[in-house]
Design a protein around this motif. Structure first.
Motif, mmCIF file in Angstrom:
data_model
loop_
_atom_site.group_PDB
_atom_site.id
_atom_site.type_symbol
_atom_site.label_atom_id
_atom_site.label_comp_id
_atom_site.label_asym_id
_atom_site.label_seq_id
_atom_site.Cartn_x
_atom_site.Cartn_y
_atom_site.Cartn_z
ATOM 1 N N ARG A 390 -3.825 -6.020 4.894
ATOM 2 C CA ARG A 390 -3.406 -7.111 4.020
ATOM 3 C C ARG A 390 -2.111 -7.745 4.525
ATOM 4 N N VAL A 391 -1.139 -6.904 4.859
ATOM 5 C CA VAL A 391 0.149 -7.415 5.304
ATOM 6 C C VAL A 391 0.006 -8.154 6.633
ATOM 7 N N ALA A 392 -0.830 -7.633 7.531
ATOM 8 C CA ALA A 392 -1.025 -8.291 8.822
ATOM 9 C C ALA A 392 -1.644 -9.669 8.649
ATOM 10 N N LEU A 393 -2.563 -9.813 7.710
ATOM 11 C CA LEU A 393 -3.194 -11.108 7.484
ATOM 12 C C LEU A 393 -2.190 -12.144 6.999
ATOM 13 N N LEU A 394 -1.121 -11.690 6.342
ATOM 14 C CA LEU A 394 -0.088 -12.601 5.856
ATOM 15 C C LEU A 394 1.103 -12.668 6.799
ATOM 16 N N HIS A 395 0.940 -12.072 8.029
ATOM 17 C CA HIS A 395 1.990 -12.095 9.060
ATOM 18 C C HIS A 395 3.271 -11.409 8.574
ATOM 19 N N GLY A 396 3.107 -10.342 7.833
ATOM 20 C CA GLY A 396 4.258 -9.598 7.341
ATOM 21 C C GLY A 396 4.490 -8.314 8.114
ATOM 22 N N GLU A 397 5.304 -7.439 7.547
ATOM 23 C CA GLU A 397 5.638 -6.158 8.163
ATOM 24 C C GLU A 397 5.355 -5.046 7.165
ATOM 25 N N PHE A 398 4.845 -3.929 7.680
ATOM 26 C CA PHE A 398 4.438 -2.823 6.814
ATOM 27 C C PHE A 398 4.905 -1.503 7.397
ATOM 28 N N SER A 399 5.374 -0.622 6.531
ATOM 29 C CA SER A 399 5.746 0.727 6.968
ATOM 30 C C SER A 399 5.353 1.711 5.876
ATOM 31 N N ALA A 400 4.975 2.911 6.306
ATOM 32 C CA ALA A 400 4.619 3.964 5.368
ATOM 33 C C ALA A 400 4.838 5.299 6.047
ATOM 34 N N GLY A 401 5.472 6.223 5.359
ATOM 35 C CA GLY A 401 5.712 7.542 5.948
ATOM 36 C C GLY A 401 6.616 8.383 5.077
ATOM 37 N N PRO A 402 6.736 9.665 5.403
ATOM 38 C CA PRO A 402 7.622 10.558 4.644
ATOM 39 C C PRO A 402 9.079 10.124 4.767
ATOM 40 N N ARG A 403 9.844 10.335 3.704
ATOM 41 C CA ARG A 403 11.277 10.040 3.730
ATOM 42 C C ARG A 403 12.036 11.263 4.228
ATOM 43 N N PRO A 404 13.152 11.074 4.941
ATOM 44 C CA PRO A 404 13.931 12.231 5.426
ATOM 45 C C PRO A 404 14.410 13.139 4.304
ATOM 46 N N GLU A 405 14.732 12.542 3.144
ATOM 47 C CA GLU A 405 15.206 13.355 2.033
ATOM 48 C C GLU A 405 14.086 13.928 1.189
ATOM 49 N N GLY A 406 12.850 13.693 1.586
ATOM 50 C CA GLY A 406 11.703 14.211 0.849
ATOM 51 C C GLY A 406 10.966 13.104 0.127
ATOM 52 N N GLY A 407 9.667 13.274 -0.025
ATOM 53 C CA GLY A 407 8.864 12.264 -0.681
ATOM 54 C C GLY A 407 8.246 11.301 0.321
ATOM 55 N N PHE A 408 7.740 10.190 -0.197
ATOM 56 C CA PHE A 408 7.008 9.229 0.625
ATOM 57 C C PHE A 408 7.439 7.824 0.255
ATOM 58 N N ARG A 409 7.398 6.917 1.224
ATOM 59 C CA ARG A 409 7.803 5.533 0.978
ATOM 60 C C ARG A 409 6.795 4.580 1.599
ATOM 61 N N VAL A 410 6.472 3.536 0.858
ATOM 62 C CA VAL A 410 5.644 2.435 1.344
ATOM 63 C C VAL A 410 6.435 1.152 1.144
ATOM 64 N N THR A 411 6.596 0.383 2.214
ATOM 65 C CA THR A 411 7.354 -0.863 2.154
ATOM 66 C C THR A 411 6.542 -1.976 2.800
ATOM 67 N N ALA A 412 6.468 -3.109 2.108
ATOM 68 C CA ALA A 412 5.769 -4.286 2.639
ATOM 69 C C ALA A 412 6.681 -5.494 2.513
ATOM 70 N N ARG A 413 6.826 -6.232 3.618
ATOM 71 C CA ARG A 413 7.635 -7.446 3.643
ATOM 72 C C ARG A 413 6.689 -8.620 3.871
ATOM 73 N N LEU A 414 6.608 -9.512 2.910
ATOM 74 C CA LEU A 414 5.674 -10.625 2.965
ATOM 75 C C LEU A 414 6.461 -11.930 3.077
ATOM 76 N N PRO A 415 6.353 -12.631 4.202
ATOM 77 C CA PRO A 415 7.075 -13.907 4.342
ATOM 78 C C PRO A 415 6.451 -14.976 3.461
ATOM 79 N N LEU A 416 7.303 -15.887 2.986
ATOM 80 C CA LEU A 416 6.855 -16.979 2.127
ATOM 81 C C LEU A 416 6.745 -18.247 2.947
ATOM 82 N N PRO A 417 5.751 -19.072 2.664
ATOM 83 C CA PRO A 417 5.680 -20.376 3.336
ATOM 84 C C PRO A 417 6.850 -21.262 2.924
ATOM 85 N N ALA A 418 7.123 -22.271 3.723
ATOM 86 C CA ALA A 418 8.286 -23.114 3.470
ATOM 87 C C ALA A 418 8.220 -23.794 2.108
ATOM 88 N N THR A 419 7.007 -24.110 1.657
ATOM 89 C CA THR A 419 6.874 -24.805 0.368
ATOM 90 C C THR A 419 7.207 -23.916 -0.809
#
Length: 423
Positions: A390-419
């Motif tokens: 999904r993120v790739a189709l919107l030309h964004g950035e995606f990360s997912a993995g264990p956190r160093p302090e424990g637990g799990f994190r999912v982050t998605a950065r979705l760029p907005l069009p100029a309008t």
């Protein structure tokens, strides 16, 4: 969180458990161990062990002489060198092992190469057949059988006695070792083929689902356009200002819909979307078509439902919220929804945190928990793969993995069009 490219996180997408201890030992080491074990067995077979009236095998005259010990030392050196070469030059390593087996057999005064001397060769045959192309495995088997045949042929040519049955037994063990290795290679290739097909099917299914959601969005927008256009036609002569507002709404809806289609459909690959004859949509699919498209505005409802299920969801928003394009709004919500679902299924925790950050030119969603740090990496439903798609189709950035302090994190950065970026 600093911006990074999507491929920076690829190594975190799949958390691979460490190999079992025995599988960490390289094949060459196993071959060397097998050679040493066979040498010890050969030596013990020619000693009178406790409880025996006589040794199991007769000792050749040269077995304990300097020339016999020299041949044994050379054979052991060849075998150890073969163990080091097995991973890089398998056929060379096998040739060294066959030479070593022939050298040791000259010390034993027997009519055929014995099974003990061929143990390391059998093990090397298995590893070569299991890890190398089929042709390499066939060549290795042919080399081994050729050495056995050549040994018997030389003894017959010299008028010496031969051990035909012992030679056939050794040949049989070599063939069985090769068959086991070849079967292991075929099984691994088949499993890899299934994995690739399953991953490809998961991507196709996710994209088809996105396409269906885009259909819902377009249908909704076209409905608005039709209503506004009809209203403008009715009041164009009596209330020009109202007609102008209605046509402005038509223009806005049309531009947003076209922008969403352009971002999404250009990135979608051509796939076979045909259904099997005679099958229709299920009731769940029909219901999903009738529901309005969801977005980040529905996060509070999602949090309430998940909290009622036993996992507390804390939603926080940063920045100044702004209207988002429908495809970005829907994808952001689906990513949060899938991440929260993975927390409920896999994290083994009672709470998670959802953060929506409206920034200049992008929207960032972040889902974290304090659970076991596995996320959906053990899930066969390809949840992370679908989110990344999904993120790739919107030309964004995606990360997912264990956190160093424990637990799990999912982050998605979705760029907005100029309008959609506020001036």
């Amino acid at each position: 969180m600093p911006a990074r490219t999507a491929h920076t996180y690829d190594h975190r997408m799949h958390v691979t458990p460490p190999l079992p201890l025995l599988k960490r030992v390289p094949p060459g080491a196993w071959v060397a161990v097998a050679w040493c074990a066979s040498a010890v067995f050969t030596f013990l077979a020619r000693l009178r062990l406790p409880g025996e009236e006589a040794p199991s095998e007769q000792v050749a005259a040269q077995f304990f002489r300097w020339d016999g010990l020299l041949i044994l030392a050379i054979a052991c050196a060849l075998a150890l060198v073969a163990g080091r070469q097995l991973s890089r030059r398998p056929l060379t390593a096998l040739a060294l092992l066959l030479t070593a087996a022939a050298f040791v057999t000259t010390n034993l005064a027997v009519g055929a190469i014995q099974s003990a001397q061929f143990l390391a060769v059998d093990l090397a045959l298995y590893f070569i057949a299991a890890s190398r192309p089929h042709r390499t495995g066939v060549v290795a088997l042919g080399m081994s059988l050729a050495v056995l045949v050549a040994w018997l042929a030389v003894r017959l040519a010299c008028g010496w006695g031969v051990g035909t049955l012992a030679g056939l037994t050794v040949a049989l063990t070599a063939v069985v070792s090769w068959l086991l290795g070849d079967a292991s290679r075929r099984t691994r290739e088949y499993a890899e083929t299934l994995r690739v097909r399953a991953a490809a099917q998961a991507v196709t299914d996710e994209r088809l689902r996105i396409a269906r959601e885009m259909h819902d969005m377009v249908a909704h927008s076209i409905g608005i356009v039709a209503l506004q256009a009809g209203a403008a036609a009715r009041v164009v002569h009596t209330r020009p200002d109202a007609a102008r507002e209605a046509m402005t709404a038509v223009e806005t809806a049309g531009r947003e819909t076209l922008a969403g289609l352009r971002r999404m459909l250009v990135a979608l690959r051509e796939a076979d979307r045909s259904r099997s004859p005679g099958t229709g949509p299920s009731s769940d699919e029909e219901e999903s078509r009738l529901r309005p498209a969801e977005g980040l505005a529905d996060l509070d409802r999602l949090a309430a439902v998940t909290t009622a299920a036993g996992v507390r969801v804390e939603v926080s928003r940063r920045g100044e919220p702004r209207p988002l394009p429908a495809d970005i709004d829907l994808s952001a919500f689906r990513i949060v929804q899938e991440s929260v679902t993975n927390v409920v299924r896999h994290a083994g925790t009672t709470a998670c945190r959802v953060t929506v950050d409206h920034r200049d030119g992008e929207v960032v969603v972040d889902v974290t928990d304090d659970g076991r740090g596995q996320g959906s990496t053990t899930d066969t439903g390809f949840g992370l793969l679908g989110m990344r798609e999904r993120v790739a189709l919107l030309h964004g950035e995606f990360s997912a993995g264990p956190r160093p302090e424990g637990g799990f994190r999912v982050t998605a950065r979705l760029p907005l069009p100029a309008t959609a970026v506020a001036p």
